[in-house]
Enzyme design. Structure first.
Site, mmCIF file in Angstrom:
data_model
loop_
_atom_site.group_PDB
_atom_site.id
_atom_site.type_symbol
_atom_site.label_atom_id
_atom_site.label_comp_id
_atom_site.label_asym_id
_atom_site.label_seq_id
_atom_site.Cartn_x
_atom_site.Cartn_y
_atom_site.Cartn_z
ATOM 1 N N HIS A 1 20.755 -0.237 19.899
ATOM 2 C CA HIS A 1 21.166 1.079 19.377
ATOM 3 C C HIS A 1 22.685 1.224 19.330
ATOM 4 C CE1 HIS A 1 21.609 5.377 18.835
ATOM 5 N NE2 HIS A 1 22.089 5.519 20.060
ATOM 6 N N HIS B 1 28.800 4.369 24.217
ATOM 7 C CA HIS B 1 28.651 5.819 24.210
ATOM 8 C C HIS B 1 27.540 6.349 25.116
ATOM 9 C CE1 HIS B 1 25.446 5.071 21.165
ATOM 10 N NE2 HIS B 1 24.967 6.217 21.569
ATOM 11 N N GLU C 1 25.938 8.424 30.365
ATOM 12 C CA GLU C 1 24.759 9.287 30.380
ATOM 13 C C GLU C 1 23.514 8.577 30.902
ATOM 14 O OE1 GLU C 1 22.113 11.552 26.974
ATOM 15 O OE2 GLU C 1 24.262 11.274 26.643
ATOM 16 N N ASP C 2 23.340 7.295 30.572
ATOM 17 C CA ASP C 2 22.076 6.607 30.841
ATOM 18 C C ASP C 2 22.166 5.488 31.864
ATOM 19 O OD1 ASP C 2 20.779 8.241 29.039
ATOM 20 O OD2 ASP C 2 21.116 6.902 27.346
ATOM 21 N N ASP D 1 25.606 8.169 15.870
ATOM 22 C CA ASP D 1 24.530 8.093 16.863
ATOM 23 C C ASP D 1 23.302 8.856 16.379
ATOM 24 O OD1 ASP D 1 23.239 7.840 19.494
ATOM 25 O OD2 ASP D 1 23.812 9.930 19.781
ATOM 26 N N ASP E 1 16.910 20.586 -13.663
ATOM 27 C CA ASP E 1 18.088 19.717 -13.524
ATOM 28 C C ASP E 1 17.977 18.893 -12.244
ATOM 29 O OD1 ASP E 1 18.250 21.978 -12.003
ATOM 30 O OD2 ASP E 1 20.430 22.130 -12.092
#
Length: 773
Positions: free
Chosen positions: A93, A117, A121-122, A184, A304
């Protein structure tokens, strides 16, 4: 892998790609699972570090590519053992996110942050560790994209709003934060099939409401279109499938028409010696769907659904091409837009014109230069604003203005959810273009009013505006603006925002500024009222605030968990603390403590009515502002016997003593406050009267004229037939007191046809004042 990607520092061994992330490991081995990834530029999606480095070779020097690879090794180790919902190793990812940014020519530090990134957080990795290894710039970028995971929030909505606020504020410091977040989100949307349906819908809705509009606001059209199509497909899968199939069938049926228009345009431009690229394009699915829902049209009415784009070399050539296409096909009135002379708020420039093509088929043609086309696709990403040493222009200037506005909205917003609400308002694209008297163009959302315009100029102009001239004619502040108007704001030094403005302003900046001013105003008014209320209660003990002293008041405030005495007064004024209890504690014996402060002895018995006989009644002037409210059920006016009730967060609600709604509070004497009217109230007060009058022409005008003669203004009037011969009229009028009201009713009694007059109270119950029967 290119050799330059393996260049290393002199004190490090050559880096090695872990086997798990080699070419063979790029796809799930032995899996029959279909690919979950969409194509990038019509090629199979790939998540190999070698592919990323190959892309970077086209625009970055070797030493910077080595830094990106070093970030990859760190990220691969940090995410070791983690998998995505689709079953692939997690590191795929971040590589995919960096690949999207590489196609936008992101700088190497932004790419390093993209690869890293999710590590804060993880994984257990701390921001400080990232700063030590990769520097403060990369660490700040990664932290800006990371969600707030260390704080417990009462709800998912509050957690998401707080994380969004954190990200947007980081974006105001460095625009790369939002670019990484958009990439992301784009890759997450491309792999959303692995999620459960409910989560897909939630993420898709958030994408359509927030992230796609942000991409549009920054002019990054390529990412916006992908986000919108993917959000549409996952949020409404059946609608997307049906519309996609229908559009495909319609375009296939008109393929000859499209080819004919392309050929005709090329031939005409070649004949005029104009070098240009001409190509047809199908309309964006989500824009078709949005237009269908907004205008309540079926697909058959959306004629259109495809258009053409002409790319030329210079601006003046754009207008030459416009003349040629208007000579070839008949233009549709009202469908021409010149975004070159007046760019959109995100810096977008192009000429748009609607035409009647062959066989009466409506078509749209966009004409722009190659630079405009590049800016339309990449927006703020086309030139990095954070690298610019000179004045920003185009999308950079537009983004800079927007980011400055975000800072003001953040300053004036009360909490994260309110901030998110204000930002959402400013993200939607329909716009009006209006001029200041000096010719400056301001771009505002569709439906914006004069007050929005005033706040767009400056918060101080909005706070003090009292009137306006639109095209040199006086107009109301709530007037919606139209493109091309010239707006002049008239201000007054003593003016202040009106709470009623919140009913019609549409921009986040105006709404946040008004709410912030009113909130601060309420606190100031609450503080003044709290001082008066505490003074009245201290009189029962023969004391004044000066005799109690600031030190004792501060000590009690700190003991109550408040920062200072002013906050204590505000809490009293807002009805959150009882002044009689605070007065007793302040009047009780106190013991000096080091530092000159006092600790109050709280062992005295609670105050009862007998203890408060010496307390002064609080005088109501009518000018206390937002912390004194007059109950709508009985609408008290000067001259009525009144009682005050505490309402937490609002202050005091004043009722007439005879109000039926007071019955619920008879057993709660601690909620009561002794109040009286000031000798000379300084305001007007609203009250309601009901008049029964014979059903004849001109009756309402006659009554209204009589009320005006008595110096009263009618705020509202409701009428209804009573029995076919009599009309009942309910007037909401402004009066200075009972004497003023009595004069109005005497005057109405003299009008022929009036049979009955009453003053209303308690939501419809009335006390008869006059009747001729």
């Amino acid at each position: 892998m290119p050799a330059l990607a393996y260049q290393s520092r002199s004190d490090e061994p050559p880096p090695r790609i872990p086997q798990a992330h080699s070419q063979q490991g790029a796809r799930v081995a032995g899996s029959s699972r279909p690919s979950l990834y969409l194509r990038l530029d019509n090629e199979p999606a790939r998540f190999l570090i070698s592919d990323l480095l190959t892309e970077l070779e086209t625009y970055l020097p070797p030493e910077q590519i080595s830094e990106v690879y070093r970030a990859y090794l760190f990220g691969a180790e940090a995410h070791q053992g983690q998998e995505r919902q689709s079953g692939e190793p997690y590191i795929y990812h971040p590589i995919a996110v960096a690949r999207i940014l590489a196609e936008m020519r992101m700088d190497y530090k932004g790419l390093m942050a993209a690869i890293l990134h999710d590590v804060i957080e993880d994984t257990p990795t701390a921001k400080e560790h990232l700063a030590d290894v990769f520097g403060d710039d990369v660490a700040e970028l990664v932290d800006g994209v990371s969600k707030l995971t260390q704080i417990d929030f009462p709800s998912r909505a509050e957690a998401q709003a707080a994380s969004f606020r954190k990200m947007m504020l980081a974006m105001t410091r460095d625009i790369r934060v939002i670019l990484i977040k958009l990439a992301d989100r784009l890759h997450n949307m491309r792999t959303l099939d692995a999620m459960m349906p409910a989560k897909r819908r939630r993420i898709s809705r958030e994408t359509l409401e927030i992230y796609a509009p942000i991409a549009n606001r920054l002019g990054i059209n390529r990412i916006r279109l992908d986000l919108e199509d993917l959000g549409f497909r996952h949020h409404w899968p059946w609608r997307h499938a049906v519309l996609s199939r229908t559009v495909g069938d319609k375009l296939q049926g008109r393929s000859e028409t499209v080819a004919k228009v392309e050929a005709t345009l090329r031939a005409r431009l070649d004949a005029e010696g104009i070098a240009a690229e001409v190509f047809g394009r199908e309309k964006h699915l989500y824009s078709i769907y949005r237009k269908m829902t907004a205008k309540r049209r079926s697909f058959d009415d959306m004629v259109d659904v495809f258009g053409f784009r002409v790319i030329v070399d210079r601006v003046d050539t754009c207008y030459r091409v416009l003349g040629q296409v208007h000579d070839l096909y008949k233009p549709v009135p009202g469908r021409f837009k010149d975004y070159i002379a007046i760019p959109k708020s995100n810096g977008y420039q192009s000429l748009h014109t609607g035409l009647i093509g062959p066989q009466g088929v409506p078509i749209e043609i966009q004409i722009r230069t190659a630079d405009m086309n590049r800016l339309a696709e990449s927006g703020i990403a086309a030139h990095w604003m954070y690298k610019s040493n000179g004045e920003a222009s185009g999308p950079q200037a537009a983004a800079k203005d927007w980011l400055q506005g975000l800072l003001e909205v953040q300053r004036d917003s009360g909490d994260s959810q309110e901030f998110l609400e204000h930002v959402k308002v400013d993200l939607y694209p329909d716009e009006v273009y209006v001029f200041t008297p000096k010719g400056r163009i301001l771009v505002l959302p569709m439906g914006a009013t004069v007050v929005d315009f005033a706040y767009a100029i400056h918060s101080d102009v909005g706070n003090t505006c009292v009137a306006t001239r639109i095209d040199r004619r006086l107009a109301s502040l709530r007037t919606p603006l139209r493109s091309g108007q010239t707006v002049e704001i008239i201000t007054a030094p003593g003016a202040k925002p009106n709470a009623a403005w919140l009913n019609f302003v549409v921009t986040g900046k105006a709404r946040a500024s008004i709410r912030s001013y009113l909130k601060n105003l309420q606190n100031r008014e609450a503080e003044a009222l709290g001082q008066r209320m505490l003074s009245a209660e201290l009189a029962a003990f023969g004391l004044t605030l000066e005799q109690v002293g600031e030190a004792r008041i501060l000590a009690h405030a700190l003991e109550s968990g408040l920062e200072d005495g002013e906050r204590l007064f505000a809490e009293i004024g807002l009805g959150n603390r009882m002044p009689m209890l605070i007065a007793r504690r302040l009047a009780g014996p106190s013991e000096p403590v080091p530092g000159g402060e006092f600790l109050v002895n709280t062992g005295a018995p609670e105050a009862g009515d007998a203890d408060r006989r010496g307390a002064r009644r609080l005088a109501i002037r009518g000018t206390e502002g937002m912390v004194v409210h007059f109950a709508r059920c009985c609408r008290p006016i000067p001259g009525d016997p009144i009682t005050g009730l505490f309402s937490a967060g609002k202050g005091i609600v004043v009722h007439r003593n005879e109000c039926g709604n007071l019955g619920d509070f008879h057993s709660k004497r601690d909620k009561w406050l002794e109040v009286e009217w000031a000798e000379d109230p300084l305001a007007e007060f609203q009250t309601e009267i009901r008049v029964d009058v014979g059903n004849r022409r001109g009756a309402l005008a006659t009554l209204a004229s009589a009320i005006a003669e008595q110096g009263s203004n009618i705020e509202n009037v409701n009428s209804r037939d009573k029995d076919g011969m009599t009309t009942t009229l309910d007037f909401l009028v402004n009066v200075t007191g009972r004497k003023h009201l009595a004069g109005i009713m005497r005057r109405l009694r003299q009008i022929p046809g009036v049979t009955r007059i009453v003053r209303l109270s308690n939501a419809g119950r009335s006390r008869e004042v006059y009747s001729k029967h």
